[in-house]
Scaffold this active site. Structure first.
Site, short mmCIF file in Angstrom:
data_model
loop_
_atom_site.label_atom_id
_atom_site.label_comp_id
_atom_site.label_asym_id
_atom_site.label_seq_id
_atom_site.Cartn_x
_atom_site.Cartn_y
_atom_site.Cartn_z
N CYS A 26 25.54 -26.02 23.19
CA CYS A 26 26.53 -26.25 22.14
C CYS A 26 26.76 -27.76 22.06
O CYS A 26 27.01 -28.41 23.09
CB CYS A 26 27.84 -25.54 22.47
SG CYS A 26 29.22 -26.09 21.43
N CYS A 45 33.92 -22.51 22.48
CA CYS A 45 34.85 -23.47 21.90
C CYS A 45 35.05 -23.27 20.40
O CYS A 45 35.76 -24.04 19.77
CB CYS A 45 34.38 -24.89 22.18
SG CYS A 45 32.87 -25.31 21.30
N CYS A 82 25.02 -26.11 13.19
CA CYS A 82 23.75 -25.62 12.68
C CYS A 82 22.76 -25.52 13.83
O CYS A 82 22.57 -26.47 14.59
CB CYS A 82 23.21 -26.57 11.61
SG CYS A 82 21.49 -26.25 11.17
N CYS A 99 18.81 -30.05 6.52
CA CYS A 99 18.04 -29.93 7.75
C CYS A 99 16.75 -29.14 7.57
O CYS A 99 16.02 -28.93 8.52
CB CYS A 99 18.87 -29.44 8.92
SG CYS A 99 19.31 -27.75 8.83
N CYS A 102 -6.33 -12.83 -0.37
CA CYS A 102 -6.98 -13.08 0.91
C CYS A 102 -6.88 -11.90 1.87
O CYS A 102 -7.53 -11.89 2.91
CB CYS A 102 -6.41 -14.35 1.57
SG CYS A 102 -4.69 -14.19 2.05
N CYS A 154 0.85 -1.19 0.00
CA CYS A 154 0.00 0.00 0.00
C CYS A 154 0.90 1.24 0.00
O CYS A 154 1.79 1.36 0.83
CB CYS A 154 -0.92 0.00 1.21
SG CYS A 154 -1.87 1.53 1.35
N CYS A 157 21.25 -15.65 11.75
CA CYS A 157 21.91 -16.72 11.00
C CYS A 157 21.82 -18.04 11.74
O CYS A 157 22.00 -18.10 12.96
CB CYS A 157 23.37 -16.34 10.78
SG CYS A 157 24.23 -17.49 9.72
N CYS A 213 -1.50 -9.94 0.93
CA CYS A 213 -1.82 -10.76 -0.22
C CYS A 213 -3.09 -10.19 -0.84
O CYS A 213 -4.08 -9.98 -0.13
CB CYS A 213 -2.02 -12.21 0.21
SG CYS A 213 -2.88 -13.21 -1.00
#
Lengths: 476, 168
Positions: free
Chosen positions: A280, A301, A306, A323, A243, A232, A293, A240
């Site tokens: 970890c 360490c 991931c 993954c 909808c 707008c 990220c 959208c």
């Protein structure tokens, strides 16, 4: 140079440039390059009014009815002039009857009660009425003007406008604008009536949509009703077109609705199960995610892993990024109902976690953007390059946000996609996009250490992956 | 607006007293307030509500007859189109626009030319022929469809109750 020669070379010049121009147009045609391209116009209510009035005038001229009836016909027929004109030529009586402009049977001479002295009484208030102070629609149901205006008042207060019917018993003949307005005495009610009617017209018009932004009066116009992104121009909301909810490519509107309902039902469980922190995998120190990220590096360490699968990041090369993919248990059909339910929850959680994670990442990356702005300021102050030199970082952050948004919306799509080659292809492309987005995010967070060429190259790769996925899978 | 409503209600009352339809008595609870009526409806012959005399009250809005009145039975009722608190839910009591039950479009809606008499006659035919597609009382609608004997038994008990008769 003679005049003749001059002319000749001029033509040549034009021809050369026309050709060049054509090629240019071809080259920038956004529909070919951008699967999300959607042409819309943001209109103010005056512009919409003008647009509607143009259709009304055209129709009223071509079939010779009053503008007010033309408006009613257009409203009933979704503003399809061709359909109305064709219907009118074919059987004008039927057209006017189905649009509730004319009654199905011709009106009786008088439906109101006759009194002995020839004076008639209004069937609603039972007061005597004369032809001067009474009125009727095409159905011939006669009522006094006072009752008509009170009837309209009551109807408008209840939110009716274009749908106001005759007061006659089971009479569905509609009161057109030019019948209602002169009978409305209060300016406040006239205004309300026109306002409600305007919304009704916009809602019945296939090419118009109200902007869903809060208190936004913009009406968006598009040639086709498709599930595409609209920005707008007034309130900056994105939605959208089909909808009216948040934009959701590549998932379609219905799937998105199912997904959001499911999330609203089940997400408490999901929230409970997926805690906000993880350990970890190498040194087991507790880690809270502070950037968008998913490629994590433990500050303790220095292990690279991931966030999603806690696997070693080395295995997350672009050819081996898995993954984002959910591995279904192949023997599930033979398991007990309890195990199946658990498997169903596991599957849902897999997609929900990723969907939710990208949503969180998007928020965290907004902070990254603020940090980038600060850093640019510092650099400019320190004399390392000008402000313009660092603009590419902002472009990169904007691109990252756009790509992560699309990626987030691939998860509901994947959840409802049936297993098969199409899902395999989709998940492959999704994994590729995921991997490249994480690379981009990593590079943006460490912009000082990244070469500008390298970053821009990464931006190009990510955007190509995104458009490829959208081109292949976007629906609606 | 109330002036025109009062005039209409007085005229309707007069007509109902002069030409009462069979099985229906209706009029203002007291002559001071014409916007609250009481009605007595006799259960239609040949139905499970036969012989019962069911009291109800009608509340008229100040903009009557432009808006419909509300009707509520003041005795215990068990019927697909009557809420458990006695409110009656039939198409004639709804304006054309509002559609809480999703009636078919052919059903007769409220319009300012309808009247108390037409409402009460509609209620009598509703007692005789429940509309189980748009039900206000789901339990009653289900029983009406699946277990008519049980429904008839409950109706008979209610009829006896309105007549102050002991259980059979």
């Amino acid at each position: 140079m003679s005049d003749e020669e001059m002319e000749y070379s001029d033509d040549d010049f034009d021809a050369y440039y026309e050709e060049e121009f054509d090629r240019d147009v071809d080259h920038v045609d956004p529909q070919k390059n951008d699967p999300e391209y959607f042409h819309v116009a943001c209109l103010t209510d005056t512009e919409v009014e003008r647009l509607l009035n143009e259709s009304v005038e055209q129709l009223s001229n071509s079939i010779q009815v009053t503008p007010s009836l033309a408006k009613l016909l257009l409203h009933m027929h979704g503003w399809n002039q061709m359909e109305i004109v064709a219907g009118y030529r074919q059987d004008c009586n039927r057209l006017l009857t189905t649009a509730h402009i004319k009654p199905p049977t011709p009106p009786q001479p008088s439906t109101s009660a006759q009194q002995g002295d020839g004076e008639t009484t209004c069937p609603v208030c039972l007061a005597p009425m004369s032809p001067d102070n009474s009125s009727h629609l095409s159905c011939g149901h006669m009522f006094c003007k006072d009752c008509w205006s009170k009837h309209f008042e009551v109807q408008i207060v209840h939110g009716a406008s274009t749908g106001i019917e005759c007061m006659g018993s089971n009479c569905q003949v509609l009161a057109p604008e030019d019948f209602v307005l002169p009978l409305l005495k209060l300016p406040r009610l006239r205004e309300k009536y026109q306002q409600y009617a305007f919304s009704d017209y916009v809602r019945s018009h296939p090419q118009l949509r109200f902007c869903p932004g809060p208190n936004c009066n913009i009406v968006v116009q598009a040639k086709e009703c498709r599930a595409k992104r609209v920005n707008c121009t007034a309130c900056k909301s994105q939605f959208c077109y089909r909808c009216g909810n948040d934009y959701h490519a590549p998932t379609d509107c219905e799937t998105m609705k199912r997904w959001l309902t499911k999330c609203a039902d089940d997400s408490e469980t999901a929230n409970y199960i997926s805690a906000h922190t993880k350990d970890c995998p190498k040194c087991h120190i507790c880690i809270e995610k502070n950037g968008g990220c998913n490629h994590m590096q433990c500050c303790n360490c220095k292990h690279d892993f991931c966030w999603m699968c806690l696997g070693c990041w080395k295995t997350h090369g672009s050819e081996y990024y898995e993954c984002s993919r959910y591995k279904e248990n192949p023997n599930i059909a033979h398991e007990s109902a309890h195990a199946q339910a658990r498997e169903a929850l596991k599957k849902y959680l897999h997609y929900y976690e990723r969907w939710e994670n990208h949503s969180k990442s998007l928020k965290l990356e907004e902070e990254t953007l603020a940090k980038i702005r600060e850093r640019i300021q510092e650099k400019v102050m320190a004399g390392t390059g000008t402000w313009i030199d660092w603009q590419y970082l902002l472009d990169a952050a904007a691109l990252l946000a756009r790509c992560r948004y699309t990626l987030q919306n691939t998860y509901p799509f994947a959840y409802y996609l049936e297993s098969g080659p199409r899902k395999d292809l989709f998940e492959y492309q999704q994994a590729q996009l995921e991997a490249e987005i994480e690379n981009l995010s990593w590079k943006i967070e460490r912009a000082e250490m990244t070469d500008r060429g390298d970053l821009e190259n990464q931006m190009d790769i990510v955007e190509k992956r995104r458009t490829t996925l959208l081109t292949d899978f976007q629906q609606g | 607006m109330a002036g025109r409503a009062l005039k209409r209600l007085m005229t309707e009352y007069k007509q109902l007293t002069l030409n009462p339809p069979e099985g229906i008595i209706a009029g203002p609870t007291n002559e001071e307030n014409f916007f609250e009526w009481e009605a007595l409806i006799v259960g239609p012959e040949g139905t499970c509500f036969e012989c019962g005399v069911f009291p109800a009250k009608l509340i008229f809005p100040p903009d009557y007859p432009l808006s419909p009145p509300k009707m509520q039975f003041t005795c215990e009722m068990f019927h697909p189109n009557i809420y458990s608190d006695g409110r009656v839910c039939i198409s004639i009591l709804h304006a054309p626009g509002d559609d809480p039950m999703g009636y078919e479009t052919s059903a007769e809606r409220w319009s300012p030319v309808q009247s108390v008499e037409k409402i009460l006659l509609s209620v009598v035919s509703m007692l005789a022929e429940p509309n189980d597609e748009s039900s206000a009382n789901v339990d009653a609608a289900k029983m009406w469809r699946d277990d008519r004997d049980q429904f008839n038994k409950i109706a008979e008990r209610l009829v006896r109750k309105t007549l102050n008769l002991p259980h059979s």
